[in-house]
Design a protein around this motif. Sequence first.
Motif, PDB file in Angstrom:
ATOM      1  N   VAL A  10      40.478  21.187  35.672  1.00  0.00           N
ATOM      2  CA  VAL A  10      40.820  22.165  34.627  1.00  0.00           C
ATOM      3  C   VAL A  10      39.638  22.388  33.697  1.00  0.00           C
ATOM      4  N   MET A  11      38.937  21.309  33.374  1.00  0.00           N
ATOM      5  CA  MET A  11      37.776  21.401  32.494  1.00  0.00           C
ATOM      6  C   MET A  11      36.718  22.323  33.099  1.00  0.00           C
ATOM      7  N   ALA A  12      36.412  22.122  34.386  1.00  0.00           N
ATOM      8  CA  ALA A  12      35.398  22.944  35.049  1.00  0.00           C
ATOM      9  C   ALA A  12      35.831  24.403  35.100  1.00  0.00           C
ATOM     10  N   PHE A  13      37.105  24.633  35.402  1.00  0.00           N
ATOM     11  CA  PHE A  13      37.609  26.007  35.496  1.00  0.00           C
ATOM     12  C   PHE A  13      37.509  26.706  34.142  1.00  0.00           C
ATOM     13  N   VAL A  14      37.976  26.048  33.095  1.00  0.00           N
ATOM     14  CA  VAL A  14      38.001  26.676  31.770  1.00  0.00           C
ATOM     15  C   VAL A  14      36.591  26.960  31.259  1.00  0.00           C
ATOM     16  N   ILE A  15      35.696  25.992  31.410  1.00  0.00           N
ATOM     17  CA  ILE A  15      34.328  26.196  30.919  1.00  0.00           C
ATOM     18  C   ILE A  15      33.635  27.303  31.697  1.00  0.00           C
ATOM     19  N   MET A  16      33.801  27.321  33.022  1.00  0.00           N
ATOM     20  CA  MET A  16      33.159  28.369  33.821  1.00  0.00           C
ATOM     21  C   MET A  16      33.798  29.738  33.585  1.00  0.00           C
ATOM     22  N   MET A  17      35.096  29.763  33.329  1.00  0.00           N
ATOM     23  CA  MET A  17      35.807  31.035  33.184  1.00  0.00           C
ATOM     24  C   MET A  17      35.560  31.670  31.824  1.00  0.00           C
ATOM     25  N   PHE A  18      35.508  30.850  30.786  1.00  0.00           N
ATOM     26  CA  PHE A  18      35.427  31.401  29.439  1.00  0.00           C
ATOM     27  C   PHE A  18      34.124  31.079  28.718  1.00  0.00           C
ATOM     28  N   GLY A  19      33.408  30.092  29.206  1.00  0.00           N
ATOM     29  CA  GLY A  19      32.201  29.672  28.492  1.00  0.00           C
ATOM     30  C   GLY A  19      30.906  30.179  29.067  1.00  0.00           C
ATOM     31  N   GLU A  20      30.960  30.872  30.212  1.00  0.00           N
ATOM     32  CA  GLU A  20      29.736  31.306  30.879  1.00  0.00           C
ATOM     33  C   GLU A  20      29.633  32.827  30.966  1.00  0.00           C
ATOM     34  N   PHE A  21      30.304  33.520  30.067  1.00  0.00           N
ATOM     35  CA  PHE A  21      30.297  34.982  30.096  1.00  0.00           C
ATOM     36  C   PHE A  21      28.880  35.516  29.874  1.00  0.00           C
ATOM     37  N   GLY A  22      28.475  36.477  30.717  1.00  0.00           N
ATOM     38  CA  GLY A  22      27.180  37.129  30.550  1.00  0.00           C
ATOM     39  C   GLY A  22      26.008  36.400  31.177  1.00  0.00           C
ATOM     40  N   ASP A  23      26.259  35.443  32.092  1.00  0.00           N
ATOM     41  CA  ASP A  23      25.140  34.732  32.695  1.00  0.00           C
ATOM     42  C   ASP A  23      24.456  35.581  33.770  1.00  0.00           C
TER      43      ASP A  23
END
Length: 211
Positions: free
Chosen positions: A120-133
């Motif tokens: 869940v941690m990996a999914f949430v960080i990649m889904m919402f924390g990596e916008f615009g990479d």
Amino acid sequence: MLPEILITAFTLQLLALPGEKGQFIISALSTKYNPLPVAIGASTAFGLWTVIEILVGKELKGAFSESFVEGAMAVLLVLFAVLILYEVRTGEDDQDEQIENNKYYKMVSDRVPDKLEGGVMAFVIMMFGEFGDKTQIITLSLAAKYGASWQIWAGEMLAIIPVTLANAFLVSKFTEKYNSKKLKYIAVILLVLFSIDIFLSQAIGFSILPL
């Protein structure tokens, strides 16, 4: 013969991954949690984002001329190369510090059972924390040029999933930092070559690389 769009999407994503912040976060998470759920969670987020980016990019197809889209992509590739060189010169932040200071890490760790926490941690960080990479911008550019093609999604997943799995299971265990300077320099050279090839194809109508 493999489809040209699939090869292009695969190659560009593979070149964009060295130095990508998301991959460092995956590496750090894999030292704290079971690597398999981390890889699955991150890959699922990447897959969903890619679908969204392709659909958004499709709407841009026709809004700009093909020469403009190709020129913009060439400039972006050079920009990515410069960013990777900058990362090599400045070094990367401590991976554990990146995780501990991430607001999504704190949110998930307080609400999710321990067995599910890594995925869940990996999914949430990649889904919402990596916008615009970088990988997202590449997908948008490809969709703006080719439209909503399944080959874009397939090509990118063929690059992203194996790298994510290798990162989670192998690199984080055996190296302090999964991206060596040599790998980054190779990526920089290839990104610049792709950019030059695009400019040549526009200037003289001759292209060597699959773009």
